[in-house]
Scaffold this active site. Sequence first.
Site, mmCIF file in Angstrom:
data_model
loop_
_atom_site.group_PDB
_atom_site.id
_atom_site.type_symbol
_atom_site.label_atom_id
_atom_site.label_comp_id
_atom_site.label_asym_id
_atom_site.label_seq_id
_atom_site.Cartn_x
_atom_site.Cartn_y
_atom_site.Cartn_z
ATOM 1 N N ASP A 133 -4.534 -6.922 5.972
ATOM 2 C CA ASP A 133 -5.846 -6.519 5.469
ATOM 3 C C ASP A 133 -6.668 -7.761 5.108
ATOM 4 O O ASP A 133 -7.817 -7.932 5.526
ATOM 5 C CB ASP A 133 -5.639 -5.628 4.236
ATOM 6 C CG ASP A 133 -6.885 -4.851 3.851
ATOM 7 O OD1 ASP A 133 -7.879 -4.918 4.580
ATOM 8 O OD2 ASP A 133 -6.859 -4.179 2.805
ATOM 9 N N ASP A 168 0.181 -17.868 3.505
ATOM 10 C CA ASP A 168 -0.825 -18.789 2.965
ATOM 11 C C ASP A 168 -1.205 -19.854 4.000
ATOM 12 O O ASP A 168 -2.376 -20.221 4.134
ATOM 13 C CB ASP A 168 -0.330 -19.433 1.663
ATOM 14 C CG ASP A 168 1.062 -19.993 1.769
ATOM 15 O OD1 ASP A 168 1.881 -19.461 2.545
ATOM 16 O OD2 ASP A 168 1.368 -20.988 1.090
ATOM 17 N N LYS A 201 5.949 -13.876 4.067
ATOM 18 C CA LYS A 201 6.138 -14.770 2.923
ATOM 19 C C LYS A 201 7.615 -14.661 2.518
ATOM 20 O O LYS A 201 7.957 -14.387 1.357
ATOM 21 C CB LYS A 201 5.187 -14.343 1.790
ATOM 22 C CG LYS A 201 5.043 -15.359 0.681
ATOM 23 C CD LYS A 201 4.250 -16.586 1.055
ATOM 24 C CE LYS A 201 4.201 -17.542 -0.124
ATOM 25 N NZ LYS A 201 3.738 -18.891 0.205
ATOM 26 N N ASP A 247 -9.944 -9.580 7.335
ATOM 27 C CA ASP A 247 -11.296 -9.735 6.765
ATOM 28 C C ASP A 247 -11.734 -11.197 6.848
ATOM 29 O O ASP A 247 -12.898 -11.488 7.151
ATOM 30 C CB ASP A 247 -11.317 -9.283 5.296
ATOM 31 C CG ASP A 247 -11.479 -7.770 5.159
ATOM 32 O OD1 ASP A 247 -11.137 -7.053 6.117
ATOM 33 O OD2 ASP A 247 -11.936 -7.308 4.100
ATOM 34 N N TYR A 264 0.836 -1.205 0.000
ATOM 35 C CA TYR A 264 0.000 0.000 0.000
ATOM 36 C C TYR A 264 0.867 1.251 0.000
ATOM 37 O O TYR A 264 0.432 2.312 0.429
ATOM 38 C CB TYR A 264 -0.943 0.001 1.211
ATOM 39 C CG TYR A 264 -2.049 -1.040 1.150
ATOM 40 C CD1 TYR A 264 -1.943 -2.175 0.354
ATOM 41 C CD2 TYR A 264 -3.200 -0.900 1.896
ATOM 42 C CE1 TYR A 264 -2.945 -3.128 0.301
ATOM 43 C CE2 TYR A 264 -4.217 -1.851 1.852
ATOM 44 C CZ TYR A 264 -4.074 -2.958 1.051
ATOM 45 O OH TYR A 264 -5.068 -3.898 1.005
#
Length: 334
Positions: free
Chosen positions: A230, A206, A173, A234, A125
């Site tokens: 983010d 993941d 990651k 959610d 972002y």
Amino acid sequence: MPPKLCLIPGDGVGHEVVPAAVRVLQAVLPDLETTTAVAGWACFQKNGVSVPEETITQIKACGAALFGAVASPSYKVEGYQSAIVTLRQRLHLYANLRPVRSWPLPEARPGVDLLIFRENTEGLYSGVERLSADGHTAVTERIITRAASERIARRAYETARAQKRRKVTIVHKANVMPVSDGLFRQTVREVAAEYPDLKTDELLADIAAFWLLRDPTRFDVIVTTNMFGDILSDAAAHWGGGMGMVPSLNWGENTAVAEPVHGAAPDIAGQGIANPIATILSAALLLRTVWNLPDHAARIEQAIVHTLTAGYLTRDLGGTMDTEALTNAIIACL
Ligand code: GGG
């Protein structure tokens, strides 16, 4: 000095859920002083800027803001940057705290009580994007710095310690992005070494998603980069009862902006049926963390438990109540 709060409804249902949360806040904090400011997509369309300087000034003067939602378009608009991303960067709100807990709702999974700390100012972002001259190649820079990684880690570990949590999971990651996420991972591990009272483990993003679906009670505190935080928050919201139930706090050193995790919900905006609970809980985060009024926050959270237990539910939760009726019910339970 009475607490001061800058209200920024933003777009869509923000104009319904922010006033609802202010009613609840004023019920526990009658001397709260409020001021209202503009930001968002509608603000950009009217004023040519998504966050006017006056809004930044007003937030700084208050030290705290309650933001509703923003509805940015999913295509490039010259001169536009997401209002909430702008606020996070301009005000150095480097930590995004997103707590997910089980509420007494049929959808919620018992035993879930986790804090997600999302780095809030860089990563994917960063806002640094470019398109090649032929328009066939687009690049977004995923910026990770030691300074930002260290401060989000410290905020996560300090909060974990203060709330007597047991474990922090670093989510990254670094196997695929060994330079950027390698730096994030290494920096967080260095901070973790200063907190031997807290267990630290780590998961690839993941696999973390898999475990959040399979057994969310495995998690206590998660610290991660911007986009992973983010997405994972959610997904985790499902276990708390849905997107209408998850609050957040954009948290800097001297300034904080609370906001529900959900967006502007244009499909229901203007109908008076939005679930105000995530915004009310965001206000409770301000009470607990910024104004150091944990008992006031607990009163609000307890009133929400009573209201839900009594079956007062908005449509997203399977009920029929509208925003105003649910807010009235919560205030009556305080
Ligand atoms: N209250 C959180 C919110 O508005 N979420 C939607 C969001 O972050 N959208 C990004 C944007 O529209 O700029």
